[in-house]
Design a protein around this motif. Structure first.
Motif, PDB file in Angstrom:
ATOM      1  N   ASN A  49       1.944  -8.597  -6.785  1.00  0.00           N
ATOM      2  CA  ASN A  49       2.865  -9.429  -7.542  1.00  0.00           C
ATOM      3  C   ASN A  49       3.990  -8.640  -8.194  1.00  0.00           C
ATOM      4  OD1 ASN A  49       1.406 -11.681  -6.891  1.00  0.00           O
ATOM      5  ND2 ASN A  49       0.014 -11.431  -8.640  1.00  0.00           N
ATOM      6  N   ALA A  50       3.993  -7.317  -8.002  1.00  0.00           N
ATOM      7  CA  ALA A  50       5.045  -6.507  -8.615  1.00  0.00           C
ATOM      8  C   ALA A  50       6.398  -7.054  -8.165  1.00  0.00           C
ATOM      9  CB  ALA A  50       4.889  -5.053  -8.210  1.00  0.00           C
ATOM     10  N   LYS A  51       7.291  -7.196  -9.145  1.00  0.00           N
ATOM     11  CA  LYS A  51       8.544  -7.903  -8.903  1.00  0.00           C
ATOM     12  C   LYS A  51       9.371  -7.284  -7.767  1.00  0.00           C
ATOM     13  CE  LYS A  51      11.718 -10.294 -11.897  1.00  0.00           C
ATOM     14  NZ  LYS A  51      12.534 -10.097 -13.065  1.00  0.00           N
ATOM     15  N   ASN A  52       9.611  -5.985  -7.857  1.00  0.00           N
ATOM     16  CA  ASN A  52      10.511  -5.380  -6.882  1.00  0.00           C
ATOM     17  C   ASN A  52       9.798  -4.758  -5.700  1.00  0.00           C
ATOM     18  OD1 ASN A  52      12.736  -5.907  -8.539  1.00  0.00           O
ATOM     19  ND2 ASN A  52      12.146  -4.163  -9.814  1.00  0.00           N
ATOM     20  N   SER A  53       8.515  -4.472  -5.887  1.00  0.00           N
ATOM     21  CA  SER A  53       7.887  -3.651  -4.865  1.00  0.00           C
ATOM     22  C   SER A  53       6.768  -4.358  -4.113  1.00  0.00           C
ATOM     23  CB  SER A  53       7.355  -2.386  -5.510  1.00  0.00           C
ATOM     24  OG  SER A  53       6.456  -2.737  -6.526  1.00  0.00           O
ATOM     25  N   GLY A  54       6.608  -5.670  -4.365  1.00  0.00           N
ATOM     26  CA  GLY A  54       5.532  -6.400  -3.703  1.00  0.00           C
ATOM     27  C   GLY A  54       5.588  -6.257  -2.182  1.00  0.00           C
ATOM     28  N   PHE A  55       6.813  -6.089  -1.681  1.00  0.00           N
ATOM     29  CA  PHE A  55       6.989  -6.069  -0.230  1.00  0.00           C
ATOM     30  C   PHE A  55       6.215  -4.956   0.472  1.00  0.00           C
ATOM     31  CE2 PHE A  55       9.010  -4.752   3.651  1.00  0.00           C
ATOM     32  CZ  PHE A  55       9.092  -5.947   4.338  1.00  0.00           C
ATOM     33  N   TRP A  56       6.290  -3.742  -0.081  1.00  0.00           N
ATOM     34  CA  TRP A  56       5.673  -2.638   0.669  1.00  0.00           C
ATOM     35  C   TRP A  56       4.189  -2.787   0.755  1.00  0.00           C
ATOM     36  CZ3 TRP A  56       2.479   1.572  -0.681  1.00  0.00           C
ATOM     37  CH2 TRP A  56       2.310   1.834  -2.047  1.00  0.00           C
ATOM     38  N   HIS A  57       3.627  -3.351  -0.336  1.00  0.00           N
ATOM     39  CA  HIS A  57       2.186  -3.523  -0.306  1.00  0.00           C
ATOM     40  C   HIS A  57       1.798  -4.623   0.654  1.00  0.00           C
ATOM     41  CE1 HIS A  57       3.009  -1.586  -4.178  1.00  0.00           C
ATOM     42  NE2 HIS A  57       2.011  -0.851  -3.776  1.00  0.00           N
ATOM     43  N   SER A  58       2.564  -5.738   0.576  1.00  0.00           N
ATOM     44  CA  SER A  58       2.157  -6.840   1.445  1.00  0.00           C
ATOM     45  C   SER A  58       2.330  -6.431   2.908  1.00  0.00           C
ATOM     46  CB  SER A  58       2.929  -8.112   1.120  1.00  0.00           C
ATOM     47  OG  SER A  58       4.290  -7.836   1.086  1.00  0.00           O
ATOM     48  N   THR A  59       3.397  -5.703   3.218  1.00  0.00           N
ATOM     49  CA  THR A  59       3.617  -5.296   4.605  1.00  0.00           C
ATOM     50  C   THR A  59       2.528  -4.346   5.078  1.00  0.00           C
ATOM     51  OG1 THR A  59       5.939  -5.344   4.111  1.00  0.00           O
ATOM     52  CG2 THR A  59       5.332  -4.293   6.164  1.00  0.00           C
ATOM     53  N   LEU A  60       2.251  -3.334   4.262  1.00  0.00           N
ATOM     54  CA  LEU A  60       1.304  -2.313   4.710  1.00  0.00           C
ATOM     55  C   LEU A  60      -0.153  -2.733   4.524  1.00  0.00           C
ATOM     56  CD1 LEU A  60       3.147   0.911   3.488  1.00  0.00           C
ATOM     57  CD2 LEU A  60       3.336  -0.256   5.663  1.00  0.00           C
ATOM     58  N   ILE A  61      -0.426  -3.464   3.437  1.00  0.00           N
ATOM     59  CA  ILE A  61      -1.817  -3.871   3.202  1.00  0.00           C
ATOM     60  C   ILE A  61      -2.235  -4.942   4.204  1.00  0.00           C
ATOM     61  CG2 ILE A  61      -3.488  -4.888   1.591  1.00  0.00           C
ATOM     62  CD1 ILE A  61      -1.686  -3.831  -0.679  1.00  0.00           C
ATOM     63  N   ASP A  62      -1.355  -5.927   4.392  1.00  0.00           N
ATOM     64  CA  ASP A  62      -1.681  -7.012   5.314  1.00  0.00           C
ATOM     65  C   ASP A  62      -2.017  -6.483   6.699  1.00  0.00           C
ATOM     66  OD1 ASP A  62      -1.542  -8.919   3.474  1.00  0.00           O
ATOM     67  OD2 ASP A  62       0.386  -9.766   4.090  1.00  0.00           O
ATOM     68  N   ALA A  63      -1.350  -5.420   7.082  1.00  0.00           N
ATOM     69  CA  ALA A  63      -1.597  -4.871   8.418  1.00  0.00           C
ATOM     70  C   ALA A  63      -2.737  -3.850   8.391  1.00  0.00           C
ATOM     71  CB  ALA A  63      -0.314  -4.237   8.934  1.00  0.00           C
ATOM     72  N   HIS A  64      -3.389  -3.721   7.250  1.00  0.00           N
ATOM     73  CA  HIS A  64      -4.515  -2.779   7.075  1.00  0.00           C
ATOM     74  C   HIS A  64      -4.144  -1.353   7.453  1.00  0.00           C
ATOM     75  CE1 HIS A  64      -7.022  -6.238   6.382  1.00  0.00           C
ATOM     76  NE2 HIS A  64      -6.524  -6.777   7.476  1.00  0.00           N
ATOM     77  N   LEU A  65      -2.987  -0.947   7.054  1.00  0.00           N
ATOM     78  CA  LEU A  65      -2.531   0.393   7.442  1.00  0.00           C
ATOM     79  C   LEU A  65      -2.872   1.458   6.408  1.00  0.00           C
ATOM     80  CD1 LEU A  65       0.919  -0.536   8.985  1.00  0.00           C
ATOM     81  CD2 LEU A  65      -1.257  -0.151  10.129  1.00  0.00           C
ATOM     82  N   ILE A  66      -3.172   1.009   5.171  1.00  0.00           N
ATOM     83  CA  ILE A  66      -3.504   1.985   4.129  1.00  0.00           C
ATOM     84  C   ILE A  66      -5.020   2.172   4.103  1.00  0.00           C
ATOM     85  CG2 ILE A  66      -3.460   2.422   1.639  1.00  0.00           C
ATOM     86  CD1 ILE A  66      -0.751   0.998   1.616  1.00  0.00           C
ATOM     87  N   ASP A  67      -5.462   3.421   4.223  1.00  0.00           N
ATOM     88  CA  ASP A  67      -6.908   3.678   4.288  1.00  0.00           C
ATOM     89  C   ASP A  67      -7.550   3.652   2.909  1.00  0.00           C
ATOM     90  OD1 ASP A  67      -6.901   4.172   7.100  1.00  0.00           O
ATOM     91  OD2 ASP A  67      -5.838   6.025   6.639  1.00  0.00           O
ATOM     92  N   HIS A  68      -6.864   4.222   1.909  1.00  0.00           N
ATOM     93  CA  HIS A  68      -7.480   4.292   0.573  1.00  0.00           C
ATOM     94  C   HIS A  68      -6.439   4.072  -0.519  1.00  0.00           C
ATOM     95  CE1 HIS A  68     -11.135   5.947   2.355  1.00  0.00           C
ATOM     96  NE2 HIS A  68     -10.348   6.710   3.089  1.00  0.00           N
ATOM     97  N   PHE A  69      -6.770   3.174  -1.438  1.00  0.00           N
ATOM     98  CA  PHE A  69      -5.968   2.984  -2.654  1.00  0.00           C
ATOM     99  C   PHE A  69      -6.636   3.814  -3.724  1.00  0.00           C
ATOM    100  CE2 PHE A  69      -4.625  -0.543  -0.270  1.00  0.00           C
ATOM    101  CZ  PHE A  69      -3.316  -0.724  -0.662  1.00  0.00           C
ATOM    102  N   ILE A  70      -5.918   4.706  -4.340  1.00  0.00           N
ATOM    103  CA  ILE A  70      -6.567   5.623  -5.277  1.00  0.00           C
ATOM    104  C   ILE A  70      -5.956   5.506  -6.677  1.00  0.00           C
ATOM    105  CG2 ILE A  70      -7.224   8.029  -5.644  1.00  0.00           C
ATOM    106  CD1 ILE A  70      -7.130   8.393  -2.631  1.00  0.00           C
ATOM    107  N   PRO A  71      -6.763   5.011  -7.631  1.00  0.00           N
ATOM    108  CA  PRO A  71      -6.230   4.869  -8.987  1.00  0.00           C
ATOM    109  C   PRO A  71      -6.299   6.183  -9.754  1.00  0.00           C
ATOM    110  CG  PRO A  71      -8.462   4.010  -8.886  1.00  0.00           C
ATOM    111  CD  PRO A  71      -8.139   4.517  -7.511  1.00  0.00           C
TER     112      PRO A  71
END
Ligand SMILES: Nc1ncnc2c1ncn2[C@@H]1O[C@H](COP(=O)(O)OP(=O)(O)OP(=O)(O)O)[C@@H](O)[C@H]1O
Length: 323
Positions: A239-261
């Motif tokens: 839901n990030a205002k300006n950056s939601g796109f990169w996550h939705s593009t890359l996450i939806d396609a399951h391209l990111i292996d690990h999200f690390i907080p």
């Protein structure tokens, strides 16, 4: 007469062509030779699980989640002879909490020259791609750069800092490289490493760290799945205002292996950073210097003052004011 002049011109001209062709070959050969010579000591370090584990333990403070995931992900990837896709990591957290620092630790575990290796490529959104209207050119250059480097060195590493400020067109440009394809235009990207850094999700991570502290829970008990950390980071990031796109593009396609907080750092961690900087600057520890410097930093929330506002970021500068 005319014919003689033509003949002389032709001879001179063809000589120029021959000389320039020879020069071209010589320059190419010298460049190739020096390149090889230079690359000889800029190769992969034989991967050593224990060395990476020790490096994380000794030089990374307060990031037990990141430390665990990075160790497993990097060692699994580096010991896999036939990875099915490149390793793609996404680091999230506030400023100065160690995202770049961990990228350097990973580089040290992979390349003989560590983070100074020419196989480590860092892109900072606003620095390397500042003009929106030039996105077409950036896109082409970025793809060529990645392609060229991976074809000459498959284990190349690409770090994208300030991912939240990255133009969507550029995210589309790198997308094919992150996927499971055996080849893209004749090049395999399966041994490459991509690391995305951003401050997205920091507010959620900080809130969870604070709630856990308020409840008197041990910081080290916090895990990726505790207190809905993973789900809440995703939600925040999507839901990030300006950056939601990169996550939705890359996450939806399951391209990111690990999200690390990356958790916000406490006073004790900052103090460790001060001591490290004292050692790096050859400053003798005396008169409670480490505490004085750590106390000069700002902490949040305003009342409780538990977490460093800028992590360990300006520790060196603060320390230099004391010497
Ligand atoms: N958790 C940590 N453990 C040890 N040192 C740290 C840690 N966090 C930060 N540092 C020190 O502070 C410096 C700045 O941190 P770093 O650049 O990694 O922050 P960052 O999370 O990438 O911040 P930003 O989001 O602003 O880019 C590092 O070079 C390192 O020396």
């Amino acid at each position: 007469m005319k014919a003689a002049i033509y003949f002389v011109c032709l001879c001179v001209f063809s000589n120029i062509i021959v000389v320039s062709a020879i020069l071209d070959v010589i320059v190419g050969a010298v460049a190739h030779f020096t390149d090889r010579l230079f690359q000889k000591d800029d190769l992969l370090e034989p991967f050593d699980y224990e060395r990476l584990k020790t490096d994380l333990k000794d030089s990374l403070y307060g990031q037990h989640i990141a430390s665990e995931v990075v160790l497993k992900a990097v060692s699994g990837f580096m010991t896999d002879k036939h990875p099915s896709k490149p390793l793609v990591l996404s680091f999230h957290g506030g400023t100065g909490v160690g995202k770049n620092h961990v990228s350097n630790i990973i580089a040290r575990s992979i390349y003989k020259k560590g983070e100074t290796s020419k196989h480590v490529h860092v892109f900072i959104s606003e620095h390397h791609f500042p003009h929106k209207e030039q996105v077409g050119t950036y896109k082409f250059q970025l793809q060529q750069w990645i392609r060229g480097n991976v074809s000459s060195f498959p284990h190349s590493m690409f770090i994208f800092d300030e991912m939240d400020k990255m133009n969507p067109g550029l995210i589309d440009a790198i997308k094919p490289f992150l996927d499971h394809y055996p080849h893209v235009d004749g090049v395999s990207y399966r041994k490459a490493i991509f690391i995305f850094l951003s401050n997205d999700g920091a507010s959620v991570i900080n809130q969870i760290a604070f709630d856990s502290w308020m409840d008197g829970e041990e910081r080290e008990n916090l895990q990726m799945n505790s207190r809905g950390m993973e789900t809440n980071i995703f939600r925040d990031v999507f839901n990030a205002k300006n950056s939601g796109f990169w996550h939705s593009t890359l996450i939806d396609a399951h391209l990111i292996d690990h999200f690390i907080p990356f958790l916000p750092l406490e006073y004790r961690h900052v103090r460790h950073c001060v001591i490290d900087q004292m050692a790096a600057l050859n400053i003798t520890a005396k008169d409670g210097l480490a505490d004085r410097v750590a106390q000069e930093l700002l902490y949040f929330p305003t009342q409780e003052k538990i977490f460093s506002v800028k992590g360990c970021k300006s520790v060196r500068q603060k320390l230099l004011l004391h010497v």
